[in-house]
Design a protein around this motif. Structure first.
Motif, PDB file in Angstrom:
ATOM      1  N   VAL A  95      -6.073  14.713   2.258  1.00  0.00           N
ATOM      2  CA  VAL A  95      -5.466  13.394   2.021  1.00  0.00           C
ATOM      3  C   VAL A  95      -6.556  12.346   2.225  1.00  0.00           C
ATOM      4  CG1 VAL A  95      -3.679  11.761   2.703  1.00  0.00           C
ATOM      5  CG2 VAL A  95      -3.233  14.208   2.870  1.00  0.00           C
ATOM      6  N   CYS A 110      -3.643   6.895   0.945  1.00  0.00           N
ATOM      7  CA  CYS A 110      -2.332   7.387   1.420  1.00  0.00           C
ATOM      8  C   CYS A 110      -1.495   6.230   1.942  1.00  0.00           C
ATOM      9  CB  CYS A 110      -2.528   8.412   2.531  1.00  0.00           C
ATOM     10  SG  CYS A 110      -0.974   8.920   3.289  1.00  0.00           S
ATOM     11  N   ASP A 118       4.260   7.734   2.324  1.00  0.00           N
ATOM     12  CA  ASP A 118       5.655   7.809   1.874  1.00  0.00           C
ATOM     13  C   ASP A 118       6.236   9.219   2.068  1.00  0.00           C
ATOM     14  OD1 ASP A 118       4.577   9.266  -0.229  1.00  0.00           O
ATOM     15  OD2 ASP A 118       5.882   8.333  -1.724  1.00  0.00           O
ATOM     16  N   ALA A 131       2.885  15.319  -6.435  1.00  0.00           N
ATOM     17  CA  ALA A 131       3.949  14.567  -5.751  1.00  0.00           C
ATOM     18  C   ALA A 131       3.458  13.217  -5.249  1.00  0.00           C
ATOM     19  CB  ALA A 131       4.463  15.388  -4.562  1.00  0.00           C
ATOM     20  N   VAL A 179       0.177   7.857  -5.325  1.00  0.00           N
ATOM     21  CA  VAL A 179      -1.024   7.018  -5.351  1.00  0.00           C
ATOM     22  C   VAL A 179      -2.303   7.846  -5.491  1.00  0.00           C
ATOM     23  CG1 VAL A 179       0.039   5.121  -4.069  1.00  0.00           C
ATOM     24  CG2 VAL A 179      -1.091   6.949  -2.806  1.00  0.00           C
ATOM     25  N   ALA A 227      -3.600  10.214  -3.723  1.00  0.00           N
ATOM     26  CA  ALA A 227      -4.413  10.283  -2.495  1.00  0.00           C
ATOM     27  C   ALA A 227      -4.847  11.699  -2.140  1.00  0.00           C
ATOM     28  CB  ALA A 227      -3.628   9.685  -1.327  1.00  0.00           C
TER      29      ALA A 227
HETATM   30  S1  SF4 Z   1       2.509  11.705  -1.070  1.00  0.00           S
HETATM   31 FE1  SF4 Z   1       0.453  10.739  -1.024  1.00  0.00          FE
HETATM   32  S2  SF4 Z   1       0.858   8.666  -0.251  1.00  0.00           S
HETATM   33 FE2  SF4 Z   1       2.651   9.911   0.242  1.00  0.00          FE
HETATM   34  S3  SF4 Z   1       2.276  10.657   2.337  1.00  0.00           S
HETATM   35 FE3  SF4 Z   1       1.560  12.251   0.923  1.00  0.00          FE
HETATM   36  S4  SF4 Z   1      -0.631  11.772   0.643  1.00  0.00           S
HETATM   37 FE4  SF4 Z   1       0.294   9.964   1.537  1.00  0.00          FE
END
Ligand code: SF4
Ligand SMILES: Cc1cc2nc3c(=O)[nH]c(=O)nc-3n(C[C@H](O)[C@H](O)[C@H](O)COP(=O)(O)OP(=O)(O)OC[C@H]3O[C@@H](n4cnc5c(N)ncnc54)[C@H](O)[C@@H]3O)c2cc1C
Ligand SMILES: NC(=O)c1ccc[n+]([C@@H]2O[C@H](COP(=O)([O-])OP(=O)(O)OC[C@H]3O[C@@H](n4cnc5c(N)ncnc54)[C@H](OP(=O)(O)O)[C@@H]3O)[C@@H](O)[C@H]2O)c1
Ligand code: SF4
Length: 504
Positions: free
Chosen positions: A5, A9, A12, A55, A58, A60
């Motif tokens: 990650v 991030c 969410d 999923a 953004v 990340a």
């Molecule tokens: S889906 Fe992406 S933005 Fe959401 S918690 Fe996981 S890494 Fe972070």
């Protein structure tokens, strides 16, 4: 090849529920979720299925082989989170669907605001078969701080707007832009047309610094500066003094880092982003060479997060600097401190950000314009509960500056007809139900979510579990028959409230 990650991030937790081996933590039901700076993948447990990548709204998450140079540190950031023992079940927790009693009619809900909390609230409500949402936003564009707060150069984070657009395109949702609740439409009118009203109005204003000289021309809040560079219509005509070689930012949270970066980064790198054209022009003509970011406590207590510090450190052309004597204040092993200790001078930086510590603003001076900020120097005192507070030493330090931005936090605004807690700048609530402080009872059909509920802290995604809690309370009230039937029969009558009210 574990997945990692990275900086954008927004917590969410969408990835958590896709992971077949439950190796992304903390999950929203774990106690450290609200205080975590991001989510982390356990490299020892990740089986590289890649499910989390798609999923993430953004972008990340990346396989470690695809990390860019500036993302390499995130391998260690993810792994470090799992250094101690962490008990975890084999599978991530299952989020039970919201259940509306069979005989209850599908709810008709008004959501006020269109920022992250409003979007996540609407998305939860629309999981109920037949439910409808009318969303009201005072601005001509939706998405709140995801549009008018997130820095324009945080392109991946701003992609969250695509997910919000998908939410608003769902059947059952009508978005009304340019409608301010409390001014164009009243709370009572909304309740006449809906079973419930959820206020997700954020924290529209800023905490004010109450020191002499705080109103001098050349001073402004980071809230105003951020809104200006993001093209917020209320701030389009603002101007900021960029002609002096030094600017001072008071406070050292993530917003302070955003404004320091925007003031120092090469404006050419901002061209092509969502930055307001007038702001880009002004930044191109800026003579600022140094931005001092002043915190009142020590480096270990810096309010910014590690991912944002790493992003700032790697900003091309900008040197990040901390004085060795201020860095030596704390000998503890701490990830942020390690990054600060590892800072090295840049070859020919065009601009510099100087992180200063133990400075409390005492006075802003200047004749008809800011000329300097006078700080009182502090020392650190450990408190019995393990926290650290500051004690003034009496010594003063003066920093010349032509622009002073206070970045000491946002603050919610009272809404007509709703209770408000002046101390916290939030609407009093229990689990999202608005509470009348005089009676201690819930205000019928009235709920809050997001920053107006929790106060101005947390990331975009933090509002998702917050909204879920609120909608769960709303559905419990619906099932228990605690919501009054709206006086006006059909949602189609809603446009009659305002001539020309059009949904998007
Ligand atoms: S889906 Fe992406 S933005 Fe959401 S918690 Fe996981 S890494 Fe972070
Ligand atoms: C400068 C800044 C940068 C940030 N950057 C990041 C980041 O990079 N990543 C991240 O994860 N988090 C970031 N955050 C945090 C994130 O933006 C917040 O957690 C989130 O936006 C809060 O959501 P909210 O819906 O409660 O409030 P908001 O986003 O403020 O939304 C509230 C909405 O309600 C509308 N509204 C207010 N009053 C009324 C009314 N009376 N009638 C109708 N509409 C009304 C407002 O116009 C606004 O659109 C940042 C925050 C700030 C301040
Ligand atoms: N990229 C991102 O993910 C991102 C970007 C921007 C914002 N955000 C989030 O949005 C939230 C709000 O951020 P923020 O930066 O506005 O707030 P913040 O993190 O609460 O930081 C506020 C800063 O102001 C200081 N301060 C408060 N009162 C002061 C006073 N009277 N005098 C001097 N200093 C004072 C605080 O110092 P003390 O610590 O000593 O109290 C702290 O340094 C945070 O949760 C943040 O993480 C996230
Ligand atoms: S790649 Fe698969 S196993 Fe690894 S964190 Fe993502 S979802 Fe979990």
């Amino acid at each position: 090849m574990p997945h990692v990650v990275t900086q954008s991030c927004c917590s969410d937790a969408s990835c958590v529920y896709t992971c077949p081996v439950n190796c992304i933590h903390p999950t929203p039901d774990e106690p450290d979720f609200l205080s975590a700076e991001m989510l982390y993948i356990d490299p020892a447990a990740c089986v590289d299925c890649g499910a989390c990548v798609s999923a993430c709204p953004v972008g990340a998450i990346k396989p470690h082989t695809r990390l860019g140079e500036s993302e390499q540190d995130f391998r260690a950031v993810n792994a470090d989170f799992y250094r101690g023992e962490r008990d975890r079940p084999l599978l991530a927790p299952v989020v039970p669907p919201l259940r509306v009693r069979e005989r209850a009619r599908p709810p008709r809900v008004a959501v006020v605001g269109s920022g992250p909390a409003a979007m996540y609230t609407a998305d939860e409500i629309l999981t109920i078969p037949g439910a409808t949402v009318s969303m009201f936003e005072r601005l001509p564009e939706p998405h709140g701080l995801a549009r008018y707060g997130v820095a324009p150069d945080h392109r991946r984070t701003r992609q969250i707007s695509d997910q919000f657009d998908t939410i608003t395109e769902q059947d059952g949702l009508a978005l009304f832009l340019g409608v301010e609740i409390g001014s164009h439409v009243t709370h009572e009118q909304l309740l006449d047309h809906h079973d419930a009203v959820v206020y997700a109005v954020g924290a529209a204003t800023d905490r004010r610094l109450d020191i002499p000289g705080a109103g001098l021309p050349g001073t402004a809040s980071a809230t105003e500066f951020v809104a200006w560079y993001n093209g917020h219509p209320d701030f389009a005509d603002r101007t900021f003094v960029l002609s002096h070689q030094r600017a001072v930012v008071i406070g050292n949270g993530n917003v302070a880092l955003d404004v320091a970066r925007i003031l120092t980064v090469d404006p050419d790198t901002l061209a092509g982003t969502d930055i307001a054209p007038a702001a880009l022009d002004a930044l191109r003509g800026s003579r600022i060479e140094e931005v001092v970011v002043a915190g009142r406590r020590g480096p270990a207590q810096s309010a910014f997060t590690l991912p944002e510090l790493l992003g700032l450190r790697d900003t091309p052309g900008v040197e990040l600097f901390v004085q060795p004597d201020e860095l030596d204040l704390d000998t503890a092993a701490d990830a942020k401190l390690e990054v600060l200790r590892g800072l090295r001078p840049r070859a020919c930086p065009s601009r510099r950000i100087h992180l200063r510590y133990l400075l409390s603003p005492a006075r802003i001076t200047g004749r008809d314009h800011v000329e300097a900020v006078e700080f009182e120097r502090n020392e650190l005192i450990a408190t019995a509960d393990g926290d650290v507070r500051v004690k003034p030493t009496g010594a003063l330090e003066v920093l010349d500056a032509g622009l002073v931005l206070t970045s000491i936090g946002y603050r919610g605004r009272a809404l007509p007809g709703l209770p408000f807690d002046q101390a916290t700048g939030t609407v009093p609530h229990r689990g999202g139900r608005v509470i009348d402080p005089d009676t201690g009872h819930p205000v019928p059909g009235t709920y809050v979510a997001g920053w107006i509920k929790r106060g101005p802290t947390g990331f975009i995604g933090t509002n998702k579990s917050c909204a879920r809690e609120t909608v769960t309370a709303l559905v419990d009230d619906l099932n228990a028959g605690r919501l009054a039937t709206p006086a006006a029969a059909a949602p189609g009558e809603l446009p009659n409230l305002l001539p020309g009210l059009k949904s998007r």
